[in-house]
Scaffold this motif. Structure first.
Motif, PDB file in Angstrom:
ATOM      1  N   SER A  81       1.044  -0.588  -0.246  1.00  0.00           N
ATOM      2  CA  SER A  81       0.173   0.181   0.132  1.00  0.00           C
ATOM      3  C   SER A  81       0.830   0.955   0.214  1.00  0.00           C
ATOM      4  CB  SER A  81      -1.176   0.127   1.017  1.00  0.00           C
ATOM      5  OG  SER A  81      -0.068   0.043   2.163  1.00  0.00           O
ATOM      6  N   THR A  82       2.070   0.598   0.230  1.00  0.00           N
ATOM      7  CA  THR A  82       3.276   2.209   0.063  1.00  0.00           C
ATOM      8  C   THR A  82       2.970   3.041  -0.892  1.00  0.00           C
ATOM      9  OG1 THR A  82       4.343   0.583   1.674  1.00  0.00           O
ATOM     10  CG2 THR A  82       5.366   2.934   0.896  1.00  0.00           C
ATOM     11  N   PHE A  83       2.662   2.258  -1.997  1.00  0.00           N
ATOM     12  CA  PHE A  83       3.197   2.968  -3.444  1.00  0.00           C
ATOM     13  C   PHE A  83       1.818   3.754  -4.178  1.00  0.00           C
ATOM     14  CE2 PHE A  83       6.266  -0.697  -3.565  1.00  0.00           C
ATOM     15  CZ  PHE A  83       6.846  -0.271  -4.057  1.00  0.00           C
ATOM     16  N   LYS A  84       0.887   3.797  -2.612  1.00  0.00           N
ATOM     17  CA  LYS A  84      -0.062   5.012  -3.135  1.00  0.00           C
ATOM     18  C   LYS A  84      -0.443   6.154  -2.228  1.00  0.00           C
ATOM     19  CE  LYS A  84      -2.504   0.220  -5.239  1.00  0.00           C
ATOM     20  NZ  LYS A  84      -0.975  -0.441  -5.100  1.00  0.00           N
ATOM     21  N   ASP A  85       0.207   5.731  -2.059  1.00  0.00           N
ATOM     22  CA  ASP A  85       0.714   7.411  -0.288  1.00  0.00           C
ATOM     23  C   ASP A  85       0.832   8.175  -1.027  1.00  0.00           C
ATOM     24  OD1 ASP A  85      -0.800   5.838   1.580  1.00  0.00           O
ATOM     25  OD2 ASP A  85       0.809   5.317   2.395  1.00  0.00           O
ATOM     26  N   ASN A  86       1.235   9.690  -0.543  1.00  0.00           N
ATOM     27  CA  ASN A  86       1.912  10.538  -0.688  1.00  0.00           C
ATOM     28  C   ASN A  86       2.743  11.142   0.529  1.00  0.00           C
ATOM     29  OD1 ASN A  86       0.438  11.428  -2.765  1.00  0.00           O
ATOM     30  ND2 ASN A  86      -0.930  12.326  -1.439  1.00  0.00           N
ATOM     31  N   PHE A  87       3.449  11.387   0.673  1.00  0.00           N
ATOM     32  CA  PHE A  87       4.613  11.473   1.428  1.00  0.00           C
ATOM     33  C   PHE A  87       5.955  12.438   1.679  1.00  0.00           C
ATOM     34  CE2 PHE A  87       4.765   6.925   0.468  1.00  0.00           C
ATOM     35  CZ  PHE A  87       4.886   5.744   1.996  1.00  0.00           C
ATOM     36  N   LYS A  88       6.156  13.063   2.947  1.00  0.00           N
ATOM     37  CA  LYS A  88       7.113  14.080   3.140  1.00  0.00           C
ATOM     38  C   LYS A  88       8.082  13.087   3.475  1.00  0.00           C
ATOM     39  CE  LYS A  88       6.722  17.000   6.219  1.00  0.00           C
ATOM     40  NZ  LYS A  88       6.046  18.487   6.992  1.00  0.00           N
ATOM     41  N   MET A  89       9.346  13.798   2.847  1.00  0.00           N
ATOM     42  CA  MET A  89      10.849  13.084   3.729  1.00  0.00           C
ATOM     43  C   MET A  89      11.664  14.045   4.153  1.00  0.00           C
ATOM     44  SD  MET A  89      12.894   9.931   0.750  1.00  0.00           S
ATOM     45  CE  MET A  89      13.447   8.913   2.691  1.00  0.00           C
ATOM     46  N   THR A  90      12.139  13.624   5.632  1.00  0.00           N
ATOM     47  CA  THR A  90      12.939  14.547   5.525  1.00  0.00           C
ATOM     48  C   THR A  90      14.539  13.732   5.543  1.00  0.00           C
ATOM     49  OG1 THR A  90      11.189  15.936   6.258  1.00  0.00           O
ATOM     50  CG2 THR A  90      13.746  16.512   7.528  1.00  0.00           C
ATOM     51  N   PHE A  91      15.502  14.337   5.676  1.00  0.00           N
ATOM     52  CA  PHE A  91      16.806  14.209   5.494  1.00  0.00           C
ATOM     53  C   PHE A  91      17.857  14.886   6.364  1.00  0.00           C
ATOM     54  CE2 PHE A  91      15.598  12.769   1.028  1.00  0.00           C
ATOM     55  CZ  PHE A  91      16.233  10.986   1.595  1.00  0.00           C
ATOM     56  N   GLY A  92      17.747  14.423   7.497  1.00  0.00           N
ATOM     57  CA  GLY A  92      18.318  14.604   8.903  1.00  0.00           C
ATOM     58  C   GLY A  92      20.286  14.483   8.935  1.00  0.00           C
ATOM     59  N   GLU A  93      20.439  15.010   9.732  1.00  0.00           N
ATOM     60  CA  GLU A  93      22.282  14.779  10.751  1.00  0.00           C
ATOM     61  C   GLU A  93      22.163  13.385  10.831  1.00  0.00           C
ATOM     62  OE1 GLU A  93      25.785  15.888  10.224  1.00  0.00           O
ATOM     63  OE2 GLU A  93      24.715  16.036   9.385  1.00  0.00           O
ATOM     64  N   TYR A  94      20.925  13.031  11.922  1.00  0.00           N
ATOM     65  CA  TYR A  94      21.190  11.349  12.271  1.00  0.00           C
ATOM     66  C   TYR A  94      20.132  10.573  11.926  1.00  0.00           C
ATOM     67  CZ  TYR A  94      23.844  14.657  15.245  1.00  0.00           C
ATOM     68  OH  TYR A  94      24.670  15.136  15.960  1.00  0.00           O
ATOM     69  N   ARG A  95      19.174  11.109  11.321  1.00  0.00           N
ATOM     70  CA  ARG A  95      18.052  10.262  10.736  1.00  0.00           C
ATOM     71  C   ARG A  95      17.212  10.582   9.709  1.00  0.00           C
ATOM     72  NH1 ARG A  95      16.926  13.129  15.237  1.00  0.00           N
ATOM     73  NH2 ARG A  95      17.208  11.249  16.784  1.00  0.00           N
TER      74      ARG A  95
END
Length: 160
Positions: A81-95
């Motif tokens: 079901s992951t491929f049907k969602d909208n995402f916000k992704m944050t690349f941080g220093e630790y995670r």
């Protein structure tokens, strides 16, 4: 760095094919099946095997190629079901943090064992079979593809 994205089915299917074809055991199997097909064609040409044996080996070759090219990627796509969602992704220093309307998850950089860059995605691997696809188009839209690449090189030591 923050990106917003959703998945395009055709591109995800292509990325899943890329993942399966890059697996060591799949490559070995495909090489063996192709060698077997060439060997059976040569034996058929020199009339050492019957047409039925050659036909069966050809059907085996076609079935394996179709399963890796169409059946396997489409099955994975339909089940996730992951491929049907909208995402916000944050690349941080630790995670890395991934959010959608149902919630969020965070992964420390140590969770990833490797990464792989395919034509349209960056594959972030948790283990040899589990990975998360990050669309390069979303990163390029933000103008940070080189920044993400350098961050991945720094944080994830092993590259596939």
């Amino acid at each position: 760095m923050q990106i917003l994205f959703s998945y395009d089915k055709k591109l995800v299917i292509q990325a899943l094919r890329y993942h399966f074809i890059n697996r060591f055991e799949v490559r070995i199997l495909m090489i063996l099946v192709n060698v077997f097909a060439i060997f059976s064609a040569a034996l058929f040409y020199f009339r050492k095997v019957s047409p039925l044996a050659f036909l069966l080996s050809s059907i085996l070759w076609i079935a394996i190629m179709i399963s890796f090219w169409y059946f396997l990627p489409n099955t994975v796509y339909k089940k996730a079901s992951t491929f049907k969602d909208n995402f916000k992704m944050t690349f941080g220093e630790y995670r890395v943090r991934v959010e959608n309307e149902r919630g969020y998850t965070e992964w420390n950089w140590e969770k990833f064992i490797s990464y792989l860059e395919s034509p349209h995605f960056i594959h972030l691997y948790f283990d040899s079979k589990s990975f998360f696809l990050v669309p390069k188009a979303a990163i390029e839209k933000e103008g940070t593809l080189e920044d993400v690449r350098s961050l991945l090189r720094e944080k994830i030591k092993s590259k596939k």
